[in-house]
Design a protein around this motif. Structure first.
Motif, PDB file in Angstrom:
ATOM      1  N   GLY A  27      57.623   1.792  11.010  1.00 37.92           N
ATOM      2  CA  GLY A  27      57.837   1.039   9.777  1.00 37.92           C
ATOM      3  C   GLY A  27      59.176   0.318   9.758  1.00 37.92           C
ATOM      4  N   LEU A  28      60.227   0.983  10.231  1.00 38.15           N
ATOM      5  CA  LEU A  28      61.545   0.340  10.256  1.00 38.15           C
ATOM      6  C   LEU A  28      61.601  -0.807  11.258  1.00 38.15           C
ATOM      7  CD1 LEU A  28      63.896   3.433   9.885  1.00 38.15           C
ATOM      8  CD2 LEU A  28      63.397   1.667   8.180  1.00 38.15           C
ATOM      9  N   VAL A  29      60.942  -0.644  12.399  1.00 38.28           N
ATOM     10  CA  VAL A  29      60.877  -1.746  13.366  1.00 38.28           C
ATOM     11  C   VAL A  29      60.135  -2.924  12.737  1.00 38.28           C
ATOM     12  CG1 VAL A  29      59.850  -2.479  15.570  1.00 38.28           C
ATOM     13  CG2 VAL A  29      61.093  -0.312  15.419  1.00 38.28           C
ATOM     14  N   TYR A  30      59.084  -2.636  11.992  1.00 37.51           N
ATOM     15  CA  TYR A  30      58.303  -3.680  11.325  1.00 37.51           C
ATOM     16  C   TYR A  30      59.132  -4.381  10.243  1.00 37.51           C
ATOM     17  CZ  TYR A  30      54.804  -5.516   8.034  1.00 37.51           C
ATOM     18  OH  TYR A  30      54.087  -6.305   7.177  1.00 37.51           O
ATOM     19  N   ILE A  31      59.789  -3.623   9.403  1.00 38.37           N
ATOM     20  CA  ILE A  31      60.455  -4.202   8.231  1.00 38.37           C
ATOM     21  C   ILE A  31      61.766  -4.888   8.579  1.00 38.37           C
ATOM     22  CG2 ILE A  31      61.846  -2.245   7.404  1.00 38.37           C
ATOM     23  CD1 ILE A  31      59.549  -4.422   5.232  1.00 38.37           C
ATOM     24  N   ILE A  32      62.382  -4.536   9.705  1.00 42.08           N
ATOM     25  CA  ILE A  32      63.676  -5.131  10.052  1.00 42.08           C
ATOM     26  C   ILE A  32      63.572  -6.641  10.227  1.00 42.08           C
ATOM     27  CG2 ILE A  32      63.564  -4.841  12.565  1.00 42.08           C
ATOM     28  CD1 ILE A  32      66.648  -4.268  10.382  1.00 42.08           C
TER      29      ILE A  32
ATOM     30  N   VAL B  16      53.026  -9.621  15.292  1.00 42.29           N
ATOM     31  CA  VAL B  16      51.793  -9.560  14.499  1.00 42.29           C
ATOM     32  C   VAL B  16      50.875  -8.465  15.034  1.00 42.29           C
ATOM     33  CG1 VAL B  16      49.712 -10.838  13.853  1.00 42.29           C
ATOM     34  CG2 VAL B  16      51.944 -11.945  13.700  1.00 42.29           C
ATOM     35  N   LEU B  17      50.754  -8.356  16.353  1.00 43.98           N
ATOM     36  CA  LEU B  17      49.930  -7.292  16.938  1.00 43.98           C
ATOM     37  C   LEU B  17      50.512  -5.917  16.640  1.00 43.98           C
ATOM     38  CD1 LEU B  17      49.027  -8.888  20.387  1.00 43.98           C
ATOM     39  CD2 LEU B  17      47.559  -8.629  18.371  1.00 43.98           C
ATOM     40  N   PHE B  18      51.823  -5.786  16.720  1.00 41.06           N
ATOM     41  CA  PHE B  18      52.480  -4.525  16.405  1.00 41.06           C
ATOM     42  C   PHE B  18      52.236  -4.123  14.951  1.00 41.06           C
ATOM     43  CE2 PHE B  18      56.210  -2.481  14.523  1.00 41.06           C
ATOM     44  CZ  PHE B  18      56.207  -1.283  15.229  1.00 41.06           C
ATOM     45  N   SER B  19      52.181  -5.103  14.072  1.00 40.58           N
ATOM     46  CA  SER B  19      51.985  -4.805  12.652  1.00 40.58           C
ATOM     47  C   SER B  19      50.644  -4.112  12.399  1.00 40.58           C
ATOM     48  CB  SER B  19      52.108  -6.067  11.803  1.00 40.58           C
ATOM     49  OG  SER B  19      51.048  -6.955  12.065  1.00 40.58           O
ATOM     50  N   PHE B  20      49.647  -4.374  13.224  1.00 43.22           N
ATOM     51  CA  PHE B  20      48.358  -3.685  13.092  1.00 43.22           C
ATOM     52  C   PHE B  20      48.541  -2.183  13.322  1.00 43.22           C
ATOM     53  CE2 PHE B  20      44.493  -1.923  14.955  1.00 43.22           C
ATOM     54  CZ  PHE B  20      43.583  -2.203  13.939  1.00 43.22           C
ATOM     55  N   PHE B  21      49.282  -1.820  14.359  1.00 36.72           N
ATOM     56  CA  PHE B  21      49.508  -0.401  14.660  1.00 36.72           C
ATOM     57  C   PHE B  21      50.359   0.260  13.587  1.00 36.72           C
ATOM     58  CE2 PHE B  21      48.659  -2.332  18.816  1.00 36.72           C
ATOM     59  CZ  PHE B  21      47.516  -1.609  19.135  1.00 36.72           C
ATOM     60  N   MET B  22      51.354  -0.455  13.077  1.00 38.15           N
ATOM     61  CA  MET B  22      52.160   0.101  11.999  1.00 38.15           C
ATOM     62  C   MET B  22      51.295   0.314  10.758  1.00 38.15           C
ATOM     63  SD  MET B  22      53.890  -0.234   8.935  1.00 38.15           S
ATOM     64  CE  MET B  22      53.418  -1.898   8.600  1.00 38.15           C
ATOM     65  N   GLY B  23      50.451  -0.655  10.434  1.00 42.17           N
ATOM     66  CA  GLY B  23      49.600  -0.550   9.254  1.00 42.17           C
ATOM     67  C   GLY B  23      48.582   0.562   9.348  1.00 42.17           C
ATOM     68  N   GLY B  24      48.125   0.848  10.545  1.00 42.50           N
ATOM     69  CA  GLY B  24      47.096   1.864  10.725  1.00 42.50           C
ATOM     70  C   GLY B  24      47.624   3.209  11.177  1.00 42.50           C
TER      71      GLY B  24
ATOM     72  N   ALA C 105      48.655  -6.013   9.193  1.00 47.63           N
ATOM     73  CA  ALA C 105      49.052  -4.644   8.830  1.00 47.63           C
ATOM     74  C   ALA C 105      48.129  -4.088   7.751  1.00 47.63           C
ATOM     75  CB  ALA C 105      50.505  -4.620   8.358  1.00 47.63           C
ATOM     76  N   THR C 106      47.747  -4.916   6.805  1.00 48.51           N
ATOM     77  CA  THR C 106      46.824  -4.481   5.756  1.00 48.51           C
ATOM     78  C   THR C 106      45.459  -4.144   6.339  1.00 48.51           C
ATOM     79  OG1 THR C 106      48.002  -5.863   4.162  1.00 48.51           O
ATOM     80  CG2 THR C 106      45.794  -5.125   3.543  1.00 48.51           C
ATOM     81  N   ILE C 107      45.002  -4.930   7.302  1.00 43.98           N
ATOM     82  CA  ILE C 107      43.733  -4.627   7.979  1.00 43.98           C
ATOM     83  C   ILE C 107      43.840  -3.286   8.700  1.00 43.98           C
ATOM     84  CG2 ILE C 107      42.207  -5.335   9.874  1.00 43.98           C
ATOM     85  CD1 ILE C 107      42.811  -8.264   8.992  1.00 43.98           C
TER      86      ILE C 107
ATOM     87  N   ASN D 291      50.660   7.273   4.221  1.00 39.27           N
ATOM     88  CA  ASN D 291      51.737   7.290   3.235  1.00 39.27           C
ATOM     89  C   ASN D 291      52.736   6.159   3.452  1.00 39.27           C
ATOM     90  OD1 ASN D 291      50.582   9.941   3.527  1.00 39.27           O
ATOM     91  ND2 ASN D 291      52.114  10.605   2.061  1.00 39.27           N
ATOM     92  N   SER D 292      53.245   6.051   4.660  1.00 40.74           N
ATOM     93  CA  SER D 292      54.327   5.101   4.891  1.00 40.74           C
ATOM     94  C   SER D 292      53.827   3.677   5.130  1.00 40.74           C
ATOM     95  CB  SER D 292      55.191   5.558   6.065  1.00 40.74           C
ATOM     96  OG  SER D 292      54.440   5.603   7.248  1.00 40.74           O
ATOM     97  N   SER D 293      52.679   3.508   5.720  1.00 41.40           N
ATOM     98  CA  SER D 293      52.200   2.156   6.027  1.00 41.40           C
ATOM     99  C   SER D 293      52.068   1.269   4.796  1.00 41.40           C
ATOM    100  CB  SER D 293      50.872   2.231   6.784  1.00 41.40           C
ATOM    101  OG  SER D 293      51.060   2.833   8.039  1.00 41.40           O
ATOM    102  N   PRO D 294      51.422   1.715   3.717  1.00 44.95           N
ATOM    103  CA  PRO D 294      51.345   0.827   2.554  1.00 44.95           C
ATOM    104  C   PRO D 294      52.703   0.572   1.911  1.00 44.95           C
ATOM    105  CG  PRO D 294      50.361   2.945   2.040  1.00 44.95           C
ATOM    106  CD  PRO D 294      50.651   2.940   3.500  1.00 44.95           C
ATOM    107  N   ALA D 295      53.616   1.526   2.050  1.00 42.28           N
ATOM    108  CA  ALA D 295      54.960   1.317   1.502  1.00 42.28           C
ATOM    109  C   ALA D 295      55.667   0.192   2.250  1.00 42.28           C
ATOM    110  CB  ALA D 295      55.771   2.608   1.591  1.00 42.28           C
ATOM    111  N   PHE D 296      55.578   0.196   3.581  1.00 47.77           N
ATOM    112  CA  PHE D 296      56.217  -0.869   4.350  1.00 47.77           C
ATOM    113  C   PHE D 296      55.520  -2.201   4.145  1.00 47.77           C
ATOM    114  CE2 PHE D 296      58.048   2.720   6.787  1.00 47.77           C
ATOM    115  CZ  PHE D 296      59.381   2.354   6.674  1.00 47.77           C
TER     116      PHE D 296
END
Length: 182
Positions: free
Chosen positions: A28-33, A55-63, A102-104, A67-72
């Motif tokens: 999540g921190l790598v994504y949000i930075i 963008v590809l990494f965001s899929f893994f973060m979202g899934g 990430a939402t997907i 708890n933390s994925s929707p927060a990020f």
């Protein structure tokens, strides 16, 4: 790890759980930075390959974790909205694409059969009310930290810290609310 486990069920399962939750925060921190850097006018992603990888990494973060994925994801939405409407700058396509992907990923984890089996009995009003009370009790247990946050926020305003950094702190607090109440 097996050598240091004194009683199997006592420590080993907690170590496993901690590793799972720590990795979700790291992802999540790598994504949000990238959103924080863009919002604070720091270095942004400039080449196309890096944007595609993000963008590809965001899929893994979202899934990764429910708890933390929707927060990020919510935090990234706040940053994009502030970037567009507060700073009046054009939002980049890769930022929106990463949020959608990430939402997907999150929808994928949320719709998994194991998740539905765990949550199927908890959608009634009484269950949701109890979960809300439990979430409030988490914040009640860290009241001192919340008071410190408010005091430091007031100090930051009074010594005129750059507003970007204050906004980032507030968005991270909102992210903790999202993670807790999910």
């Amino acid at each position: 790890i097996w050598m240091y486990v004194t009683v199997f069920f006592y420590v080993y399962l907690w170590i496993d759980g901690e590793c799972n939750y720590v990795w979700s925060v790291v992802f999540g921190l790598v994504y949000i930075i990238f959103y924080v850097n863009e919002f604070c006018d720091r270095k942004s992603i400039s080449n196309s390959v890096s944007r595609i990888c993000f963008v590809l990494f965001s899929f893994f973060m979202g899934g990764y974790l429910e708890n933390s994925s929707p927060a990020f994801i919510a935090m990234s939405l706040f940053f994009v909205a502030l970037y567009r409407f507060y700073q009046h700058k054009k939002v980049k396509v890769y930022q929106i694409s990463a949020i959608v992907v990430a939402t997907i990923g999150y929808i994928g984890i949320y719709l998994s059969p194991a998740q539905w089996q765990n949550k199927s009995d908890g959608f009634g009003f009484a269950a949701l009310r109890q979960r809300f009370i439990n979430a409030l009790n988490v914040y009640k247990s860290i009241t001192i930290l919340l008071v410190c946050f408010v005091v430091l926020l007031v100090i930051a305003f009074s010594v005129k810290i750059q507003i970007h950094y204050i906004i980032v702190a507030i968005i991270f607090f909102i992210g903790s609310l999202c993670s807790n109440f999910i």
